[in-house]
Scaffold this motif. Structure first.
Motif, short mmCIF file in Angstrom:
data_model
loop_
_atom_site.label_atom_id
_atom_site.label_comp_id
_atom_site.label_asym_id
_atom_site.label_seq_id
_atom_site.Cartn_x
_atom_site.Cartn_y
_atom_site.Cartn_z
N LYS A 142 1.77 0.43 -5.94
CA LYS A 142 1.11 -0.63 -5.20
C LYS A 142 1.11 -1.91 -6.04
N ASP A 155 0.84 -1.21 0.00
CA ASP A 155 0.00 0.00 0.00
C ASP A 155 0.87 1.25 0.00
N ARG A 196 -0.03 5.31 0.90
CA ARG A 196 -1.11 6.19 1.36
C ARG A 196 -0.55 7.41 2.07
N ASP A 239 -1.24 9.33 5.39
CA ASP A 239 -1.93 9.20 6.68
C ASP A 239 -2.02 10.57 7.36
#
Length: 247
Positions: A199, A165, A167, A169
């Motif tokens: 990914k 993953d 991302r 945050d």
């Protein structure tokens, strides 16, 4: 008329001739004797000299095979390898040291993990105990390690793995989550947004996946660093215990 005595003259004359012959004989014998005494003595080597024409022969011998218990007859020759000199050992050591750390670890065991950046450990893994956050001013667990590194420092994959993953945050900023052999998951936190992987991508040990950033809000007051958390079988573990120490 006188008689002439011729016989006495003849005998006198013979006497002198005999005397002269005797004197000569005695002189000759004396001369020969003295000559022999004065001549150099030559040793008699006839008895000590070997006859060079003599032929010598060595009797033929048959090979005797001696058996030894526990040793096969056709035992291969053992070659003793010489120890390298000090200079050669130094050259070999330098040759090994010239290999990059991640390459050395990968050649030893593909499952080994290495540090993603080189630097001092500012804040270690707390092991479930509460530590006071310098940024938040509150007590909380520190489920990873903070590795000191300047902003923009390349972040390398700790091993052969796969990107699970990518991302952004709210607390930890830009996060890259990686999966490695042995049910290990690594979370790289506070990175820049110039992530180099996607990914689902397969990566190799030492591949650059991004760079150190200042995107983590919960650790913004700390020195510039990369926060790395590691889970094994779903549980937080000390990254230093699963990361190989390769000089």
């Amino acid at each position: 008329m006188k008689k002439m005595n011729f016989g006495s003259k003849k005998s006198s004359k013979g006497f002198y001739i005999a005397l002269a012959v005797s004197v000569i004989a005695v002189g000759a014998v004396t001369y020969l004797t003295l000559s022999r005494l004065n001549a150099p003595q030559t040793p008699d080597t006839s008895s000590n000299t070997l006859d060079n024409t003599t032929e010598w022969s060595i009797p033929e011998t048959s090979a005797v095979e001696k058996s030894q218990p526990g040793v096969p007859k056709d035992t291969p020759q053992v070659i003793v390898k010489e120890e390298p000199s000090q200079a050669e050992s130094s050259e070999q050591t330098e040759a090994v040291s010239s290999v990059p750390a991640e390459e050395t670890a990968n050649q030893t065991d593909p499952g080994l993990l290495i540090m993603p950046v080189t630097g001092e450990i500012l804040n270690p893994f707390s092991g479930g105990e509460l530590v006071k956050s310098k940024t938040l001013g509150e007590w909380r667990t520190h489920d990873g390690i903070d590795i000191k590194a300047e902003e923009g420092t390349p972040v390398k994959s700790m091993g052969d793995g796969k990107v699970l993953d990518i991302r952004e945050d709210d607390q930890w900023g830009v996060v890259v989550e990686m999966e490695y052999p042995g049910e290990i998951t690594a979370i790289y936190c506070g990175m820049n947004d110039d992530v180099k992987v996607k990914k689902g991508q397969e990566v190799k040990l030492g591949d650059v996946i991004g760079s150190v950033g200042n995107s983590s809000l919960v650790e913004a007051a700390e020195e510039m660093h990369l926060h790395v958390g590691v889970k094994k079988d779903g549980q937080w573990v000390n990254p230093e215990e699963v990361i190989a120490t390769v000089e």
